[in-house]
Design an enzyme around this catalytic site. Structure first.
Site, mmCIF file in Angstrom:
data_model
loop_
_atom_site.group_PDB
_atom_site.id
_atom_site.type_symbol
_atom_site.label_atom_id
_atom_site.label_comp_id
_atom_site.label_asym_id
_atom_site.label_seq_id
_atom_site.Cartn_x
_atom_site.Cartn_y
_atom_site.Cartn_z
ATOM 1 N N ASN A 1 0.624 -1.106 0.128
ATOM 2 C CA ASN A 1 0.352 0.138 -0.206
ATOM 3 C C ASN A 1 1.036 0.991 -0.222
ATOM 4 O O ASN A 1 1.970 1.435 0.483
ATOM 5 C CB ASN A 1 -0.897 -0.308 1.374
ATOM 6 C CG ASN A 1 -1.489 1.229 1.932
ATOM 7 O OD1 ASN A 1 -1.927 1.582 0.539
ATOM 8 N ND2 ASN A 1 -2.278 1.695 2.413
ATOM 9 N N TRP A 2 1.215 1.627 -0.745
ATOM 10 C CA TRP A 2 2.674 3.388 -1.613
ATOM 11 C C TRP A 2 1.558 4.346 -0.489
ATOM 12 O O TRP A 2 1.852 5.428 -0.398
ATOM 13 C CB TRP A 2 2.076 3.024 -3.177
ATOM 14 C CG TRP A 2 3.221 2.708 -3.349
ATOM 15 C CD1 TRP A 2 3.660 1.377 -2.433
ATOM 16 C CD2 TRP A 2 4.022 2.616 -4.126
ATOM 17 N NE1 TRP A 2 4.883 0.910 -3.859
ATOM 18 C CE2 TRP A 2 4.832 1.524 -4.724
ATOM 19 C CE3 TRP A 2 3.610 3.105 -5.970
ATOM 20 C CZ2 TRP A 2 5.766 1.548 -5.806
ATOM 21 C CZ3 TRP A 2 4.576 3.397 -7.159
ATOM 22 C CH2 TRP A 2 5.301 2.061 -6.618
ATOM 23 N N HIS B 1 -9.131 1.299 4.412
ATOM 24 C CA HIS B 1 -8.469 1.980 5.286
ATOM 25 C C HIS B 1 -8.673 2.547 6.798
ATOM 26 O O HIS B 1 -9.125 3.563 6.132
ATOM 27 C CB HIS B 1 -7.295 2.021 4.797
ATOM 28 C CG HIS B 1 -5.962 1.799 4.790
ATOM 29 N ND1 HIS B 1 -5.284 2.508 6.286
ATOM 30 C CD2 HIS B 1 -4.220 1.482 5.110
ATOM 31 C CE1 HIS B 1 -4.717 2.536 6.408
ATOM 32 N NE2 HIS B 1 -4.036 1.588 5.548
ATOM 33 N N GLU C 1 -6.975 4.579 8.158
ATOM 34 C CA GLU C 1 -6.564 6.485 7.868
ATOM 35 C C GLU C 1 -7.574 6.522 6.863
ATOM 36 O O GLU C 1 -8.084 7.799 7.179
ATOM 37 C CB GLU C 1 -5.276 6.587 6.239
ATOM 38 C CG GLU C 1 -3.925 5.970 7.723
ATOM 39 C CD GLU C 1 -2.801 5.412 7.055
ATOM 40 O OE1 GLU C 1 -2.914 5.250 5.901
ATOM 41 O OE2 GLU C 1 -1.860 4.974 7.300
ATOM 42 N N GLU D 1 -5.286 -4.945 10.290
ATOM 43 C CA GLU D 1 -3.847 -3.820 10.823
ATOM 44 C C GLU D 1 -4.587 -2.993 11.599
ATOM 45 O O GLU D 1 -5.499 -2.277 12.463
ATOM 46 C CB GLU D 1 -4.644 -2.694 9.855
ATOM 47 C CG GLU D 1 -4.287 -3.423 7.966
ATOM 48 C CD GLU D 1 -3.538 -2.790 7.571
ATOM 49 O OE1 GLU D 1 -2.234 -2.687 6.813
ATOM 50 O OE2 GLU D 1 -4.234 -1.653 7.150
ATOM 51 N N GLY E 1 3.124 2.161 10.989
ATOM 52 C CA GLY E 1 4.055 3.064 10.407
ATOM 53 C C GLY E 1 4.521 2.888 12.147
ATOM 54 O O GLY E 1 4.914 3.925 12.504
ATOM 55 N N SER F 1 3.255 -2.959 10.321
ATOM 56 C CA SER F 1 4.424 -2.632 10.466
ATOM 57 C C SER F 1 5.651 -3.957 9.885
ATOM 58 O O SER F 1 6.115 -4.215 10.853
ATOM 59 C CB SER F 1 5.258 -2.546 11.822
ATOM 60 O OG SER F 1 4.843 -0.811 12.503
ATOM 61 N N GLY G 1 2.756 -1.325 3.981
ATOM 62 C CA GLY G 1 2.592 -0.439 3.589
ATOM 63 C C GLY G 1 4.137 0.527 3.699
ATOM 64 O O GLY G 1 4.768 0.233 2.719
ATOM 65 N N GLY G 2 5.056 1.506 4.622
ATOM 66 C CA GLY G 2 6.522 1.901 4.561
ATOM 67 C C GLY G 2 7.197 0.661 3.622
ATOM 68 O O GLY G 2 7.925 1.524 2.669
HETATM 69 P P1 13P Z 1 3.114 0.304 7.656
HETATM 70 O O1 13P Z 1 3.136 -1.248 6.606
HETATM 71 O O2 13P Z 1 3.925 1.471 7.017
HETATM 72 O O3 13P Z 1 2.847 -0.185 9.646
HETATM 73 O O4 13P Z 1 1.477 0.431 7.280
HETATM 74 C C1 13P Z 1 0.360 -0.502 7.699
HETATM 75 C C2 13P Z 1 -0.254 -0.312 6.779
HETATM 76 O O5 13P Z 1 -1.138 0.916 6.883
HETATM 77 C C3 13P Z 1 -0.653 -1.081 5.601
HETATM 78 O O6 13P Z 1 -2.020 -0.249 4.838
#
Ligand code: 13P
Length: 266
Positions: free
Chosen positions: A10-11, A93, A95, A164, A170, A209, A230-231
């Site tokens: 997930n960018w 998601h 966010e 998640e 993050g 993470s 994510g990252g």
């Molecule tokens: P991270 O891998 O950066 O913790 O992000 C997870 C995420 O929100 C993937 O959708």
């Protein structure tokens, strides 16, 4: 449960067309053989289609509209996403739930649009730190799942669920494999009990993470059908390392052994 583990990147609000092309070059050169996709911003879907089409890497979007067409300025429909050859779309998601106030009802509508367009929706659920501390995790996850289960019934097996925990996203600190096993087991039981799907019919991913250093330990768990990253999905070397762990852990009927923090398949 399917033996092939899925790795989804997930960018978020990151990346550019040049990075899409860099990933494609890397995937064409050195592919570990797992099932993987990158969910890129909508504006990069055309580049993803052009660049990933000739590689084993698939692509997807990070959201779709709950509407199919009409006077909804700025929205992008599941059908439009599908036109770019995308296979997946993230829905709900945390966010978006937090920053944009997406509701479970809207998320169900998006999932239905995605399925109708031929996309595989990846529905994200998870509790916040204060909900975990208040021992409300089970209640929150059940609430996030129930509307979906009731609305989809037979269509449930076409959905991927991603657990998640919001506190892990993050933060650099993933949930422990034991916690993941426990929670994914609860999600599978909830889907089976309320949705009538057999155990393992719905793929359940872990996200939060996930990095090359912990991917093997997480992906080796039987309960984990894959990871949402994510990252680490922004860096080709890191993403490929996670895909390698997924390929190792996907080995059909091989026993996965964890020894001193490292994972080996026999
Ligand atoms: P991270 O891998 O950066 O913790 O992000 C997870 C995420 O929100 C993937 O959708």
């Amino acid at each position: 449960m399917t033996a092939a583990k899925l790795v989804i990147g997930n960018w978020k609000l990151n990346g550019e067309v040049a990075r899409v092309r860099a990933f494609a070059q890397r995937a064409a050169r050195d592919w570990p053989g797992c099932e993987a996709a990158l969910c890129v911003p909508h504006t990069m879907l055309a580049a993803a289609q052009a660049a990933f089409g000739a590689t084993p890497l698939r692509w997807g979007a990070q959201d779709c509209s709950a509407e199919d067409e009409g006077a909804f300025t700025g929205e992008v429909s599941a059908r439009m996403i599908r036109e770019f050859g995308a296979r997946y779309v993230l829905v709900g998601h945390s966010e978006r739930r937090t920053a944009l106030g997406e509701t479970d009802g809207q998320i169900v509508a998006k999932v239905q649009r995605a399925l109708a367009a031929g996309l595989t929706p990846i529905v994200c659920i998870g509790e916040k730190a204060e909900e975990r501390d208040g021992e409300q995790t089970a209640m929150v996850l059940r609430r996030q799942l129930l509307q979906l289960v009731r609305a989809l019934q037979g269509g449930l097996a076409s959905v991927v669920v991603a657990y998640e925990p919001v506190w892990a996203i993050g933060s650099g600190d993933a949930a422990t494999p034991g916690m993941i096993d426990h929670t994914l087991g609860f999600i599978a039981d909830t889907l089976a009990f309320h949705g009538g799907v057999s155990a393992g019919a719905v793929r359940i991913l872990y996200g939060g993470s996930v990095h090359p250093r912990n991917a093997g330990a997480i992906l080796s768990r039987k309960s984990v059908a894959g990871v949402l990253v994510g990252g680490a999905s922004l860096v080709p070397d890191d993403f490929i390392e996670i895909c390698k762990a997924a390929a190792r852990c996907s080995a059909p009927r091989h026993e996965i052994h964890i020894q001193q923090g490292s994972v080996s398949a026999q």
